[in-house]
Write an enzyme that holds these catalytic residues in place. Structure first.
Site, PDB file in Angstrom:
ATOM      1  CG  HIS A  10      71.875  77.618  25.873  1.00  9.30           C
ATOM      2  ND1 HIS A  10      73.016  77.960  24.849  1.00  9.30           N
ATOM      3  CD2 HIS A  10      70.773  77.812  25.468  1.00  9.30           C
ATOM      4  CE1 HIS A  10      71.959  79.686  24.210  1.00  9.30           C
ATOM      5  NE2 HIS A  10      70.753  78.942  24.160  1.00  9.30           N
ATOM      6  CG  HIS A  12      68.042  76.030  21.715  1.00 13.23           C
ATOM      7  ND1 HIS A  12      68.057  76.213  20.762  1.00 13.23           N
ATOM      8  CD2 HIS A  12      67.858  76.609  23.032  1.00 13.23           C
ATOM      9  CE1 HIS A  12      68.239  77.682  21.408  1.00 13.23           C
ATOM     10  NE2 HIS A  12      67.913  77.767  22.125  1.00 13.23           N
ATOM     11  CD  GLU A  13      67.856  75.619  26.917  1.00 16.19           C
ATOM     12  OE1 GLU A  13      68.770  76.356  26.645  1.00 16.19           O
ATOM     13  OE2 GLU A  13      66.958  76.442  26.696  1.00 16.19           O
ATOM     14  CD  GLU A  27      71.258  81.634  21.622  1.00 17.79           C
ATOM     15  OE1 GLU A  27      70.417  80.852  21.675  1.00 17.79           O
ATOM     16  OE2 GLU A  27      70.003  81.779  22.504  1.00 17.79           O
TER      17      GLU A  27
END
Length: 490
Positions: free
Chosen positions: A259, A255-256, A285
């Protein structure tokens, strides 16, 4: 030099100082000594005072009036600086510095309260943060809706009313799918065992590499609440480890990486300008969620991950790649938003959206927040919150004053659904690469169609241009229906 050149030179220094302030925040959440909290709060307040003075400098107005931008990029730069200047000028310097100081202190108080399951140790500080955010919202709103004024920081050109209407469309479909899944005869097995921290971190690094994370411009560290930080040539990620739940670490990392890859994928010509960052948190997101879910939780990628995990941990209690895929996507009524499955994740966001709107509007008092959270969670999920760390204390957003951020998670999921549909049409061999543990074809498509543009286009236009269609929740909802109908044999 022209007025535009003067404006850009001044903005370049402001952007650089802003990046330094962001690095102070990264340091506080990763490696700063616990005893340095008060000093860091003063440092953050000092940095914010300097930044606020620069963002409200009267010369900016003069340069803006005289600037003659050429082309789309320069025109957009002027528009973004003008918006920042107008918003910053509405907030008193005293308030900007006090918010930085108080939220920096609040972050440490929250972390201690979370570790001790003691909301009473934190709520008085949250009340201070809320009072300051209400004051800021009133200043920014200039007679308009205070919550919309805060939302503007994260999702420009979007209102709470628009988000509420979107959620009204999504909620019935999500609740219906959840009921069908939880009532299904087939229920995937749960991963069990002990998964040592160092092995989890090695595997997480391998996953980050599979998604093309640039280790020459990034690094991974541990934090209470996973996040990414930085831009241009230095964008870092964090994760967390629970030795009984390796998916927490693995998917927080992926997930990160989404980003961070957005920031690292922006056209380098935009560095040190307002174009050199993600255009909105919904757009941001969309990248983290599509990396984590449509790519990372796909049947193809989990097939690769199943074999890597089996090797790393000397075997698993899950015996086949098909069962592992179902386990990775297992739907359970858990407490933690960041660990929630795709079916229920947006329901967690909707809870927070409604509560924070009430907090900002004054309809909900901080002293009643635990009771309100627990009652709403029981109503929405049918499970009573067992302890504060699994309830009101789980998220860092309110302690650091990020009111208006939560709905962007759901917007990001909607954007990700649109992007995934278009990406799979354009990249037919994507699953073949994912089965090899190589997300490059998908990552390159996202970099070309989303990431490289940075702040050049408003979020809605960015997604529409990338997909060739207006933004709609239909793609996400249809993806979820099809995926979980297959897994649960509905």
């Amino acid at each position: 030099m022209s007025a535009f050149d003067d404006l850009l030179a001044f903005q370049r220094q402001t952007e650089a100082l802003s990046s330094v302030a962001e690095r102070l925040g990264w340091d506080q959440e990763t490696v700063m000594p616990r005893g340095a909290t008060e000093q860091r709060a003063e440092e953050m307040a000092a940095m914010e005072a300097v930044l606020h003075e620069r963002r409200t400098d009267p010369r900016i107005g003069e340069w803006l009036a005289a600037a003659r931008p050429e082309g789309e990029a320069e025109t957009r730069v002027v528009a973004l600086i003008a918006r920042s200047h107008a918003r910053s000028s509405r907030v008193p310097a005293r308030l900007a510095a006090e918010l930085a100081r108080t939220t920096s202190l609040a972050q440490g108080i929250w972390a201690e309260a979370r570790a001790n399951d003691a909301p009473e140790d934190f709520l008085p500080t949250l009340d201070q943060v809320l009072m300051l955010k209400r004051e800021e919202a009133a200043a920014l709103a200039d007679g308009g809706d205070p919550y919309d004024a805060l939302l503007e920081d994260y999702e420009p050109d979007t209102t709470a009313a628009e988000i509420a209407r979107l959620f009204e469309v999504m909620r019935p479909r999500l609740v219906s799918l959840r009921e069908a899944v939880l009532g299904a005869e087939r229920q995937p097995p749960q991963l069990q065992g002990h998964f040592p921290q160092e092995t989890q971190l090695r595997l997480s690094r391998a996953c980050a590499s599979a998604f093309g994370y640039d280790w020459s411009r990034g690094r991974i560290d541990l934090a209470v609440h996973p996040f990414s930080s930085g831009r241009w040539q230095d964008s870092r990620i964090t994760t967390r480890v629970v030795e009984s739940e390796p998916f927490n670490c693995i998917y927080s990392t992926i997930h990160e990486v989404g980003h961070s890859s957005y920031e690292l994928g922006i056209d380098p010509d935009y560095a040190f300008t307002p174009l050199g960052r993600g255009v909105s948190m919904g757009a941001h997101e969309s990248q983290s969620r599509i990396y984590e879910n449509q790519l990372g939780r796909s049947r193809a990628f989990t097939d690769w991950l199943f074999h890597r995990m089996g090797d790393a941990f000397d075997g698993l209690n899950i015996r086949s790649a098909d069962d592992f895929y179902a386990t990775v996507n297992r739907v359970t009524p858990g407490f933690i938003r960041t660990e929630a499955d795709e079916v229920q994740y947006n329901l967690h966001v909707m809870l927070r959206f409604d509560l924070e709107r009430d907090l900002i509007a004054g309809r909900l008092d901080v002293r009643d927040l635990v009771k309100a959270w627990n009652a709403r969670f029981l109503r929405d999920f049918g499970v009573a919150v067992d302890r504060p760390a699994n309830g009101i204390l789980q998220d860092v957003h309110w302690p650091v004053g990020m009111f208006g951020y939560f709905p962007t998670y759901a917007l990001g999921n909607v954007f990700a659904g649109c992007l995934d549909r278009a990406m799979r049409q354009d990249v037919p061999d994507l699953d073949e690469a994912l089965r090899r543990g190589d997300a490059t074809p998908g990552v390159e498509w996202l970099r070309e169609n989303v990431q490289r543009h940075g702040g050049l286009k408003p979020a809605g236009r960015l997604i529409a241009d990338a997909t060739g269609a207006p933004v709609s929740p239909d793609a996400l909802l249809e993806y979820l229906d099809a995926k979980f109908a297959e897994i649960y044999r509905l």
